[in-house]
Design a protein around this motif. Structure first.
Motif, PDB file in Angstrom:
ATOM      1  N   ALA A  10      85.918  13.018  65.253  1.00 44.07           N
ATOM      2  CA  ALA A  10      85.261  12.481  66.490  1.00 44.07           C
ATOM      3  C   ALA A  10      85.417  12.186  67.795  1.00 44.07           C
ATOM      4  CB  ALA A  10      84.854  10.743  66.069  1.00 44.07           C
ATOM      5  N   VAL A  11      87.165  11.346  67.450  1.00 42.03           N
ATOM      6  CA  VAL A  11      87.302  11.990  68.230  1.00 42.03           C
ATOM      7  C   VAL A  11      88.557  13.030  69.381  1.00 42.03           C
ATOM      8  CG1 VAL A  11      90.147  11.407  69.541  1.00 42.03           C
ATOM      9  CG2 VAL A  11      88.976   9.478  67.910  1.00 42.03           C
ATOM     10  N   ILE A  12      88.078  14.153  68.650  1.00 44.52           N
ATOM     11  CA  ILE A  12      88.286  15.593  69.028  1.00 44.52           C
ATOM     12  C   ILE A  12      86.832  15.990  69.314  1.00 44.52           C
ATOM     13  CG2 ILE A  12      88.785  18.152  68.460  1.00 44.52           C
ATOM     14  CD1 ILE A  12      91.126  16.724  68.257  1.00 44.52           C
ATOM     15  N   ASN A  13      86.039  15.756  70.064  1.00 44.41           N
ATOM     16  CA  ASN A  13      84.755  16.073  69.311  1.00 44.41           C
ATOM     17  C   ASN A  13      84.421  15.521  70.848  1.00 44.41           C
ATOM     18  OD1 ASN A  13      81.774  17.574  69.593  1.00 44.41           O
ATOM     19  ND2 ASN A  13      80.740  15.603  68.798  1.00 44.41           N
ATOM     20  N   ILE A  14      85.024  14.229  71.679  1.00 44.00           N
ATOM     21  CA  ILE A  14      84.352  13.386  72.243  1.00 44.00           C
ATOM     22  C   ILE A  14      85.722  13.979  73.421  1.00 44.00           C
ATOM     23  CG2 ILE A  14      86.575  10.970  72.066  1.00 44.00           C
ATOM     24  CD1 ILE A  14      81.869  12.006  73.251  1.00 44.00           C
ATOM     25  N   LEU A  15      86.874  15.008  73.219  1.00 46.31           N
ATOM     26  CA  LEU A  15      87.554  14.829  74.285  1.00 46.31           C
ATOM     27  C   LEU A  15      86.810  15.740  74.985  1.00 46.31           C
ATOM     28  CD1 LEU A  15      91.024  15.795  72.274  1.00 46.31           C
ATOM     29  CD2 LEU A  15      90.163  13.720  73.258  1.00 46.31           C
ATOM     30  N   THR A  16      87.588  16.311  77.166  1.00 49.30           N
ATOM     31  CA  THR A  16      86.654  17.074  77.199  1.00 49.30           C
ATOM     32  C   THR A  16      87.549  18.680  77.203  1.00 49.30           C
ATOM     33  OG1 THR A  16      88.567  16.859  78.811  1.00 49.30           O
ATOM     34  CG2 THR A  16      87.012  15.489  79.104  1.00 49.30           C
ATOM     35  N   LEU A  17      86.683  19.509  75.701  1.00 52.48           N
ATOM     36  CA  LEU A  17      87.130  20.630  75.517  1.00 52.48           C
ATOM     37  C   LEU A  17      86.041  21.177  75.357  1.00 52.48           C
ATOM     38  CD1 LEU A  17      89.437  19.395  72.755  1.00 52.48           C
ATOM     39  CD2 LEU A  17      89.926  20.127  74.405  1.00 52.48           C
ATOM     40  N   PRO A  18      85.523  22.489  76.121  1.00 57.68           N
ATOM     41  CA  PRO A  18      84.522  22.680  76.153  1.00 57.68           C
ATOM     42  C   PRO A  18      84.083  23.551  75.080  1.00 57.68           C
ATOM     43  CG  PRO A  18      86.195  24.331  77.643  1.00 57.68           C
ATOM     44  CD  PRO A  18      87.042  22.910  77.149  1.00 57.68           C
ATOM     45  N   ALA A  19      82.716  23.342  74.549  1.00 58.19           N
ATOM     46  CA  ALA A  19      81.557  23.731  73.583  1.00 58.19           C
ATOM     47  C   ALA A  19      81.380  22.603  72.569  1.00 58.19           C
ATOM     48  CB  ALA A  19      82.612  24.540  72.929  1.00 58.19           C
ATOM     49  N   LEU A  20      82.153  21.123  73.061  1.00 60.81           N
ATOM     50  CA  LEU A  20      82.059  20.400  72.937  1.00 60.81           C
ATOM     51  C   LEU A  20      81.511  19.268  73.161  1.00 60.81           C
ATOM     52  CD1 LEU A  20      86.082  19.725  70.578  1.00 60.81           C
ATOM     53  CD2 LEU A  20      83.400  21.194  69.846  1.00 60.81           C
ATOM     54  N   ASP A  21      81.558  17.951  72.203  1.00 57.27           N
ATOM     55  CA  ASP A  21      79.956  17.120  73.222  1.00 57.27           C
ATOM     56  C   ASP A  21      81.142  16.772  74.404  1.00 57.27           C
ATOM     57  OD1 ASP A  21      78.115  17.889  71.268  1.00 57.27           O
ATOM     58  OD2 ASP A  21      78.333  15.868  70.024  1.00 57.27           O
ATOM     59  N   GLY A  22      82.481  16.213  74.236  1.00 56.26           N
ATOM     60  CA  GLY A  22      83.036  15.874  75.655  1.00 56.26           C
ATOM     61  C   GLY A  22      83.095  16.677  76.709  1.00 56.26           C
ATOM     62  N   GLY A  23      83.311  17.596  75.888  1.00 58.16           N
ATOM     63  CA  GLY A  23      82.831  19.119  77.303  1.00 58.16           C
ATOM     64  C   GLY A  23      81.418  19.382  78.316  1.00 58.16           C
ATOM     65  N   ARG A  24      80.921  18.199  77.384  1.00 60.62           N
ATOM     66  CA  ARG A  24      79.148  18.506  77.673  1.00 60.62           C
ATOM     67  C   ARG A  24      79.690  17.233  78.533  1.00 60.62           C
ATOM     68  NH1 ARG A  24      75.574  21.089  79.718  1.00 60.62           N
ATOM     69  NH2 ARG A  24      73.402  20.278  80.544  1.00 60.62           N
ATOM     70  N   LEU A  25      79.601  16.490  77.908  1.00 60.04           N
ATOM     71  CA  LEU A  25      79.745  15.535  79.120  1.00 60.04           C
ATOM     72  C   LEU A  25      80.608  15.073  80.627  1.00 60.04           C
ATOM     73  CD1 LEU A  25      80.386  12.521  76.555  1.00 60.04           C
ATOM     74  CD2 LEU A  25      78.313  13.290  77.394  1.00 60.04           C
ATOM     75  N   PHE A  26      81.733  16.312  80.594  1.00 54.57           N
ATOM     76  CA  PHE A  26      82.088  16.598  81.577  1.00 54.57           C
ATOM     77  C   PHE A  26      81.573  17.161  82.608  1.00 54.57           C
ATOM     78  CE2 PHE A  26      85.565  18.956  83.692  1.00 54.57           C
ATOM     79  CZ  PHE A  26      86.346  17.781  84.614  1.00 54.57           C
ATOM     80  N   ILE A  27      80.819  18.137  82.102  1.00 51.71           N
ATOM     81  CA  ILE A  27      80.153  19.013  83.065  1.00 51.71           C
ATOM     82  C   ILE A  27      78.744  18.374  83.677  1.00 51.71           C
ATOM     83  CG2 ILE A  27      78.144  21.095  82.973  1.00 51.71           C
ATOM     84  CD1 ILE A  27      80.273  22.097  80.478  1.00 51.71           C
ATOM     85  N   LEU A  28      78.617  17.530  82.607  1.00 50.88           N
ATOM     86  CA  LEU A  28      77.684  16.324  83.443  1.00 50.88           C
ATOM     87  C   LEU A  28      78.290  15.542  84.383  1.00 50.88           C
ATOM     88  CD1 LEU A  28      75.075  15.264  80.087  1.00 50.88           C
ATOM     89  CD2 LEU A  28      74.469  16.913  82.041  1.00 50.88           C
TER      90      LEU A  28
END
Length: 198
Positions: free
Chosen positions: A138-156
């Protein structure tokens, strides 16, 4: 030789430390095979204790009331989330300095063996280990990494600041780069797992 009955981890440490020369350890494998192994304890310069390459501890199951279990669960979840975040940034830091140790990471292959070890200890340990993996993911997924949910949130977030969306091709390229980096890292870690376990 001297035969000693060990009843606690502290006795193991004390027995190893006072042993001079090789000692014989009887190892029970698979519940039936007993293997005799001869090992020689070593003493580190900064320590007065001797070591043979194993660590022991007392384990058990703590029973809590429902409110206390929820409270302790929340504390443990926060602790594991923080440790995951700290470990991730330490890995990035060490990678930049060229001293990252990928052997300390575990991919799908390593996780399989770790889950097997946890299951051998009992169902409660398996559930606990599963929870740790879930929090880490969950923690890794929310980080601002491309192709992960965190990356998508950062793009938004970037799109909301720009007040217009990024081009679909740009977003696709960013996600593709992130995806290939993640797959490459997973393959590299899995390679180290194979060297470690086989």
């Amino acid at each position: 030789g001297v035969t000693e009955t060990i009843t606690s981890p502290e006795m193991v440490t004390g027995s190893i430390t006072k042993t001079k020369g090789p000692l014989t350890v009887n190892v029970l494998r698979g519940g039936s095979e007993i293997k005799n192994i001869s090992v020689t304890p070593v003493t580190k310069a900064e320590s007065t204790e001797s070591f043979i390459g194993i660590a022991m501890d007392s384990i058990g199951t703590v029973r809590l009331s429902v409110p206390e279990a929820i409270f302790q669960g929340a504390i443990r979840t926060g602790t594991y989330a923080w440790l995951t975040l700290k470990g991730f940034f330490n890995l990035i830091h060490d990678a930049i300095l060229g001293r990252a140790d990928l052997a300390s990471l575990s991919g799908p292959v390593g996780i399989y063996f770790l889950v097997s070890d946890a299951a051998a200890l009992g169902f409660s340990y398996l559930i606990g280990f599963t929870a740790i993996i879930s929090v880490s993911l969950a923690v890794i997924n929310i980080l601002t990494l491309p192709a992960l949910d965190g990356g998508r949130l950062f793009i938004l977030l970037v799109e909301s600041i720009r007040r217009k969306p990024l081009a679909d091709s740009t977003v696709a390229k960013i996600n593709a780069i992130g995806f290939f980096v993640l797959i490459g890292l997973m393959l590299l870690v899995s390679y180290h797992d194979l060297l470690k376990y086989f």
